[in-house]
Design an enzyme around this catalytic site. Structure first.
Site, PDB file in Angstrom:
ATOM      1  N   MET A 198       0.771  -1.291   0.047  1.00 44.47           N
ATOM      2  CA  MET A 198       0.053  -0.087   0.119  1.00 44.47           C
ATOM      3  C   MET A 198       0.841   1.172  -0.102  1.00 44.47           C
ATOM      4  O   MET A 198       2.238   1.268   0.061  1.00 44.47           O
ATOM      5  CB  MET A 198      -1.083  -0.076   1.221  1.00 44.47           C
ATOM      6  CG  MET A 198      -1.902  -1.201   1.302  1.00 44.47           C
ATOM      7  SD  MET A 198      -2.568  -1.612   0.235  1.00 44.47           S
ATOM      8  CE  MET A 198      -4.207  -0.510   0.720  1.00 44.47           C
ATOM      9  N   CYS A 199       0.448   2.260   0.116  1.00 45.13           N
ATOM     10  CA  CYS A 199       0.804   3.896   0.045  1.00 45.13           C
ATOM     11  C   CYS A 199       0.703   4.503  -1.004  1.00 45.13           C
ATOM     12  O   CYS A 199       0.532   4.008  -2.279  1.00 45.13           O
ATOM     13  CB  CYS A 199       2.553   3.620   0.226  1.00 45.13           C
ATOM     14  SG  CYS A 199       2.856   2.852   1.972  1.00 45.13           S
ATOM     15  N   THR A 200       0.657   5.846  -1.028  1.00 39.90           N
ATOM     16  CA  THR A 200       0.418   6.763  -2.281  1.00 39.90           C
ATOM     17  C   THR A 200       1.295   7.750  -2.092  1.00 39.90           C
ATOM     18  O   THR A 200       1.625   8.301  -0.887  1.00 39.90           O
ATOM     19  CB  THR A 200      -1.094   7.307  -2.424  1.00 39.90           C
ATOM     20  OG1 THR A 200      -2.044   6.140  -2.147  1.00 39.90           O
ATOM     21  CG2 THR A 200      -1.215   8.148  -3.439  1.00 39.90           C
TER      22      THR A 200
END
Length: 329
Positions: free
Chosen positions: A1-3
């Site tokens: 995940m992560c942006t």
């Protein structure tokens, strides 16, 4: 995940920002690592010394502080994001080279490079090794986003062809698939727009919009694909901030669109994967802004000249772990 995303304010301030979405509790907090900070490679136990001070989200594991995102005193910034199934590292070390496990790469990159131009040149001597010797106890599939004070944004995705920087002209990165796939997939969402579609006849019946409908094409989930599309669109159409302070506020609103509440995404082992923190890195003014999950207050830490000159040991900055409120009566 992560942006992650990069952005520039109208006053010229340059930013790199990210959400940290993970199930394992990282316990990261704003951390300063001084010039000449020494760290020991988990892979071959060699000692490396940083040339430049680093400010970022850090946590100490064993002998070293690990940094998941941050900037150095020269304005080079970086963030690591999960790249499951696609990260391909070297199977064996290269003699005479810098051989690292992936979670140590940012320590080397920010500690020994002034800019992306430096990084391009110095990457030739660095190899990421597939190994379970890292602080997490197992090989971590990662890719990386970099930006510097020129505003240029690049990504590095280890896909078995060495460490190569590719320009990220969109200014956004999430997780698997790779950047080129996400870039191609954007073509499927060219119909998204900020203005409403008008009424339209179906047969003899005229159908009138009942509300905002220009963004109907945007995906609403938390997959890496959905978050990339949503962030790329929002980054492109949001009003440009006038200055650095406005930029921090603007970026945090952008990140809120992809911030994952605890409990929405549950891993196979039953652990929730959620946004543990948001970070906004102001490379121009050497400011780090940090918002932990449990307290929506924005914490600011400046890499001052005094800190660079006089702080000789790593320094962690405390954040309040519970939500703070401002009473109005």
């Amino acid at each position: 995940m992560c942006t992650s995303l990069s952005l520039e304010a109208l006053d010229g301030s340059k930013f790199l920002a990210r959400t940290m979405d993970f199930a394992f509790e990282l316990n990261g907090r704003p951390t300063f690592l001084p010039e000449s900070y020494q760290w020991i490679s988990s892979y071959d136990k060699k000692t490396y010394t940083s040339d430049y001070a680093i400010m970022g989200t850090g946590a100490k594991y064993g002998n070293n502080y690990m940094v998941a995102d941050g900037f150095n005193e020269c304005g080079l910034s970086a963030a690591e994001l999960y790249f499951s199934h696609d990260a391909k590292y070297d199977k064996e070390p290269t003699e005479g080279a810098i051989n690292l496990v992936a979670e140590e790469f940012i320590l080397w990159a920010l500690g020994n490079n002034k800019s992306i131009a430096d990084l391009k040149e110095n990457l030739k001597n660095v190899h990421l090794i597939e190994s379970n010797r890292g602080v997490m106890g197992q090989n971590q599939p990662l890719h990386f986003i970099f930006s510097d004070t020129t505003g240029a944004t690049y990504i590095l995705e280890p896909e078995g062809n060495g460490l190569v920087l590719e320009e990220d002209k969109i200014g956004v990165m999430t997780n698997t698939p790779d950047y080129d796939w996400h870039k191609t997939n954007l073509a499927n969402y060219l119909g998204a727009q900020t203005t409403n579609f008008g009424s339209k006849k179906f047969g003899k019946e005229e159908i009138t919009p009942t509300g905002q409908n220009g963004t109907y094409r945007l995906p609403g989930g938390y997959t890496a694909v959905d978050r990339f599309i949503r962030t790329a669109f929002i980054r492109e159409v949001t009003e440009d901030p006038e200055n650095a302070k406005e930029a921090v506020n603007t970026i945090l609103h952008m990140l809120d669109s992809v911030t994952i509440p605890r409990g929405v995404n549950i891993k196979e082992n039953g652990e929730p994967s959620y946004t543990q923190y948001q970070t906004v890195l102001d490379m121009t003014n050497k400011m780090m802004y940090f918002v932990p999950y449990a307290n929506r207050k924005v914490y600011a830490v400046e890499m001052t000249d005094d800190l660079i000159k006089n702080q000789k040991e790593p320094k962690e900055f405390e954040v309040v772990p519970n939500q703070e409120f401002t009473n109005l009566n």
